[in-house]
Design a protein around this motif. Structure first.
Motif, PDB file in Angstrom:
ATOM      1  N   GLN A 194       0.832  -1.195   0.000  1.00 50.12           N
ATOM      2  CA  GLN A 194       0.000   0.000   0.000  1.00 50.12           C
ATOM      3  C   GLN A 194       0.867   1.244   0.000  1.00 50.12           C
ATOM      4  OE1 GLN A 194      -3.085   0.834  -0.294  1.00 50.12           O
ATOM      5  NE2 GLN A 194      -4.188  -1.104  -0.135  1.00 50.12           N
ATOM      6  N   VAL A 195       0.333   2.277  -0.630  1.00 49.67           N
ATOM      7  CA  VAL A 195       1.005   3.570  -0.678  1.00 49.67           C
ATOM      8  C   VAL A 195       0.037   4.625  -0.155  1.00 49.67           C
ATOM      9  CG1 VAL A 195       2.000   5.327  -2.183  1.00 49.67           C
ATOM     10  CG2 VAL A 195       2.467   2.911  -2.632  1.00 49.67           C
ATOM     11  N   GLN A 196       0.533   5.507   0.670  1.00 48.90           N
ATOM     12  CA  GLN A 196      -0.274   6.624   1.136  1.00 48.90           C
ATOM     13  C   GLN A 196       0.309   7.913   0.544  1.00 48.90           C
ATOM     14  OE1 GLN A 196       1.217   4.466   3.663  1.00 48.90           O
ATOM     15  NE2 GLN A 196      -0.546   3.165   3.198  1.00 48.90           N
ATOM     16  N   VAL A 197      -0.569   8.783   0.101  1.00 48.09           N
ATOM     17  CA  VAL A 197      -0.141  10.085  -0.411  1.00 48.09           C
ATOM     18  C   VAL A 197      -0.900  11.158   0.353  1.00 48.09           C
ATOM     19  CG1 VAL A 197       0.585   9.319  -2.681  1.00 48.09           C
ATOM     20  CG2 VAL A 197      -1.795   9.896  -2.321  1.00 48.09           C
ATOM     21  N   VAL A 198      -0.167  12.152   0.840  1.00 52.44           N
ATOM     22  CA  VAL A 198      -0.748  13.196   1.672  1.00 52.44           C
ATOM     23  C   VAL A 198      -0.354  14.561   1.124  1.00 52.44           C
ATOM     24  CG1 VAL A 198      -0.876  14.193   3.982  1.00 52.44           C
ATOM     25  CG2 VAL A 198      -0.663  11.709   3.693  1.00 52.44           C
ATOM     26  N   GLU A 199      -1.383  15.377   0.836  1.00 52.56           N
ATOM     27  CA  GLU A 199      -1.127  16.711   0.293  1.00 52.56           C
ATOM     28  C   GLU A 199      -1.032  17.745   1.398  1.00 52.56           C
ATOM     29  OE1 GLU A 199      -4.496  14.878  -2.329  1.00 52.56           O
ATOM     30  OE2 GLU A 199      -4.051  15.125  -0.199  1.00 52.56           O
ATOM     31  N   SER A 200      -0.393  18.848   1.066  1.00 51.21           N
ATOM     32  CA  SER A 200      -0.373  20.023   1.940  1.00 51.21           C
ATOM     33  C   SER A 200      -0.108  21.242   1.088  1.00 51.21           C
ATOM     34  CB  SER A 200       0.691  19.884   3.032  1.00 51.21           C
ATOM     35  OG  SER A 200       1.974  19.775   2.457  1.00 51.21           O
ATOM     36  N   GLY A 201      -0.423  22.423   1.637  1.00 49.00           N
ATOM     37  CA  GLY A 201      -0.057  23.664   0.965  1.00 49.00           C
ATOM     38  C   GLY A 201      -1.187  24.443   0.334  1.00 49.00           C
ATOM     39  N   GLY A 202      -2.400  23.966   0.405  1.00 49.62           N
ATOM     40  CA  GLY A 202      -3.507  24.731  -0.159  1.00 49.62           C
ATOM     41  C   GLY A 202      -3.791  25.981   0.659  1.00 49.62           C
ATOM     42  N   GLY A 203      -4.724  26.789   0.154  1.00 53.75           N
ATOM     43  CA  GLY A 203      -5.093  27.993   0.877  1.00 53.75           C
ATOM     44  C   GLY A 203      -5.816  28.985   0.006  1.00 53.75           C
ATOM     45  N   LEU A 204      -5.898  30.210   0.504  1.00 55.46           N
ATOM     46  CA  LEU A 204      -6.578  31.306  -0.184  1.00 55.46           C
ATOM     47  C   LEU A 204      -5.539  32.285  -0.701  1.00 55.46           C
ATOM     48  CD1 LEU A 204      -9.142  32.967  -0.879  1.00 55.46           C
ATOM     49  CD2 LEU A 204      -8.968  33.936   1.432  1.00 55.46           C
ATOM     50  N   VAL A 205      -5.675  32.667  -1.969  1.00 52.21           N
ATOM     51  CA  VAL A 205      -4.721  33.599  -2.570  1.00 52.21           C
ATOM     52  C   VAL A 205      -5.474  34.498  -3.546  1.00 52.21           C
ATOM     53  CG1 VAL A 205      -4.122  32.022  -4.449  1.00 52.21           C
ATOM     54  CG2 VAL A 205      -2.473  33.739  -3.722  1.00 52.21           C
ATOM     55  N   GLN A 206      -4.972  35.692  -3.751  1.00 49.49           N
ATOM     56  CA  GLN A 206      -5.572  36.590  -4.722  1.00 49.49           C
ATOM     57  C   GLN A 206      -5.144  36.224  -6.128  1.00 49.49           C
ATOM     58  OE1 GLN A 206      -4.555  40.598  -3.515  1.00 49.49           O
ATOM     59  NE2 GLN A 206      -6.461  40.786  -2.347  1.00 49.49           N
ATOM     60  N   ALA A 207      -5.970  36.593  -7.091  1.00 50.00           N
ATOM     61  CA  ALA A 207      -5.636  36.362  -8.494  1.00 50.00           C
ATOM     62  C   ALA A 207      -4.272  36.978  -8.806  1.00 50.00           C
ATOM     63  CB  ALA A 207      -6.705  36.957  -9.393  1.00 50.00           C
ATOM     64  N   GLY A 208      -3.479  36.227  -9.550  1.00 49.13           N
ATOM     65  CA  GLY A 208      -2.127  36.664  -9.866  1.00 49.13           C
ATOM     66  C   GLY A 208      -1.076  36.177  -8.888  1.00 49.13           C
ATOM     67  N   GLY A 209      -1.527  35.628  -7.775  1.00 45.80           N
ATOM     68  CA  GLY A 209      -0.614  35.150  -6.746  1.00 45.80           C
ATOM     69  C   GLY A 209      -0.117  33.747  -7.013  1.00 45.80           C
ATOM     70  N   SER A 210       0.623  33.214  -6.034  1.00 48.87           N
ATOM     71  CA  SER A 210       1.245  31.901  -6.169  1.00 48.87           C
ATOM     72  C   SER A 210       0.982  31.042  -4.938  1.00 48.87           C
ATOM     73  CB  SER A 210       2.760  32.055  -6.340  1.00 48.87           C
ATOM     74  OG  SER A 210       3.081  32.786  -7.506  1.00 48.87           O
ATOM     75  N   LEU A 211       0.995  29.744  -5.145  1.00 49.48           N
ATOM     76  CA  LEU A 211       0.929  28.760  -4.078  1.00 49.48           C
ATOM     77  C   LEU A 211       1.774  27.575  -4.492  1.00 49.48           C
ATOM     78  CD1 LEU A 211      -2.848  28.480  -3.008  1.00 49.48           C
ATOM     79  CD2 LEU A 211      -0.960  29.302  -1.585  1.00 49.48           C
ATOM     80  N   ARG A 212       2.291  26.859  -3.499  1.00 49.78           N
ATOM     81  CA  ARG A 212       2.987  25.605  -3.784  1.00 49.78           C
ATOM     82  C   ARG A 212       2.338  24.483  -2.989  1.00 49.78           C
ATOM     83  NH1 ARG A 212       9.228  23.526  -3.033  1.00 49.78           N
ATOM     84  NH2 ARG A 212       8.607  23.360  -0.828  1.00 49.78           N
ATOM     85  N   LEU A 213       1.950  23.453  -3.706  1.00 46.24           N
ATOM     86  CA  LEU A 213       1.392  22.259  -3.088  1.00 46.24           C
ATOM     87  C   LEU A 213       2.485  21.202  -2.966  1.00 46.24           C
ATOM     88  CD1 LEU A 213      -2.001  21.932  -5.001  1.00 46.24           C
ATOM     89  CD2 LEU A 213      -1.481  23.274  -2.975  1.00 46.24           C
ATOM     90  N   SER A 214       2.399  20.421  -1.908  1.00 46.98           N
ATOM     91  CA  SER A 214       3.321  19.308  -1.714  1.00 46.98           C
ATOM     92  C   SER A 214       2.539  18.028  -1.548  1.00 46.98           C
ATOM     93  CB  SER A 214       4.181  19.530  -0.459  1.00 46.98           C
ATOM     94  OG  SER A 214       4.940  20.703  -0.564  1.00 46.98           O
ATOM     95  N   CYS A 215       3.147  16.925  -1.960  1.00 47.51           N
ATOM     96  CA  CYS A 215       2.518  15.611  -1.806  1.00 47.51           C
ATOM     97  C   CYS A 215       3.595  14.628  -1.401  1.00 47.51           C
ATOM     98  CB  CYS A 215       1.851  15.176  -3.100  1.00 47.51           C
ATOM     99  SG  CYS A 215       1.205  13.492  -3.036  1.00 47.51           S
ATOM    100  N   ALA A 216       3.453  14.080  -0.213  1.00 44.21           N
ATOM    101  CA  ALA A 216       4.423  13.112   0.295  1.00 44.21           C
ATOM    102  C   ALA A 216       3.847  11.707   0.171  1.00 44.21           C
ATOM    103  CB  ALA A 216       4.755  13.424   1.742  1.00 44.21           C
ATOM    104  N   ALA A 217       4.631  10.817  -0.421  1.00 43.90           N
ATOM    105  CA  ALA A 217       4.234   9.424  -0.563  1.00 43.90           C
ATOM    106  C   ALA A 217       4.965   8.581   0.473  1.00 43.90           C
ATOM    107  CB  ALA A 217       4.553   8.918  -1.961  1.00 43.90           C
ATOM    108  N   SER A 218       4.259   7.632   1.061  1.00 43.40           N
ATOM    109  CA  SER A 218       4.875   6.740   2.034  1.00 43.40           C
ATOM    110  C   SER A 218       4.340   5.332   1.830  1.00 43.40           C
ATOM    111  CB  SER A 218       4.590   7.207   3.464  1.00 43.40           C
ATOM    112  OG  SER A 218       3.196   7.229   3.712  1.00 43.40           O
ATOM    113  N   GLY A 219       4.989   4.383   2.467  1.00 45.25           N
ATOM    114  CA  GLY A 219       4.589   2.999   2.301  1.00 45.25           C
ATOM    115  C   GLY A 219       5.434   2.328   1.240  1.00 45.25           C
ATOM    116  N   ARG A 220       4.835   1.466   0.470  1.00 42.99           N
ATOM    117  CA  ARG A 220       5.577   0.703  -0.533  1.00 42.99           C
ATOM    118  C   ARG A 220       5.726   1.534  -1.801  1.00 42.99           C
ATOM    119  NH1 ARG A 220       3.553  -5.375  -0.977  1.00 42.99           N
ATOM    120  NH2 ARG A 220       5.490  -5.413  -2.179  1.00 42.99           N
ATOM    121  N   THR A 221       6.618   2.523  -1.749  1.00 42.21           N
ATOM    122  CA  THR A 221       6.786   3.443  -2.868  1.00 42.21           C
ATOM    123  C   THR A 221       7.751   2.914  -3.922  1.00 42.21           C
ATOM    124  OG1 THR A 221       8.515   4.605  -1.669  1.00 42.21           O
ATOM    125  CG2 THR A 221       6.269   5.447  -1.445  1.00 42.21           C
ATOM    126  N   PHE A 222       8.432   1.821  -3.646  1.00 45.47           N
ATOM    127  CA  PHE A 222       9.356   1.281  -4.635  1.00 45.47           C
ATOM    128  C   PHE A 222       8.591   0.922  -5.894  1.00 45.47           C
ATOM    129  CE2 PHE A 222      13.157  -0.592  -6.170  1.00 45.47           C
ATOM    130  CZ  PHE A 222      12.791  -1.704  -6.905  1.00 45.47           C
TER     131      PHE A 222
END
Length: 120
Positions: free
Chosen positions: A1-29
């Motif tokens: 099994q593999v688990q994937v967990v996101e982070s980094g969302g939010g509220l931003v004004q038009a023209g702005g920037s955000l970075r999302l992250s996704c960490a995978a764990s478990g049997r990632t091979f």
């Protein structure tokens, strides 16, 4: 099994920037591809970007080309989505996914989603 967990969302004004992250764990091979989908209210879930685990080849939906960049850190089993020049139409729940062919909608694992809201 593999688990994937996101982070980094939010509220931003038009023209702005955000970075999302996704960490995978478990049997990632052997994990082939990871990427991002999004789903806006009343719309179907759509692919945004994907990257191969080996080689780092990336693919983007036409709607985000030139604004979003997907990258990965194999040592950390983490994938990132840098979102620049955000537009209100980018507002959606963003889901991290992993599987053999994301643009063919062949997905084995989904994250729980993270909300991105772009105000005008």
């Amino acid at each position: 099994q593999v688990q994937v967990v996101e982070s980094g969302g939010g509220l931003v004004q038009a023209g702005g920037s955000l970075r999302l992250s996704c960490a995978a764990s478990g049997r990632t091979f052997g994990l082939l591809n990871m990427g991002w989908f999004r789903q806006a209210p009343g719309k179907e879930r759509e692919i945004v970007a994907a990257i191969t685990w080996i080689g780092g080849s990336s693919t983007y939906a036409d709607s985000v080309k030139g604004r979003f960049t997907i990258s990965r850190d194999n040592a950390k089993n983490t994938v990132y989505l840098q979102m620049n020049s955000l537009k209100p139409e980018d507002t959606a729940v963003y889901y991290c996914a992993a599987g053999p062919s994301l643009f063919r909608l062949i997905v084995d694992y989904w994250g729980q989603g993270t909300q991105v809201t772009v105000s005008s």
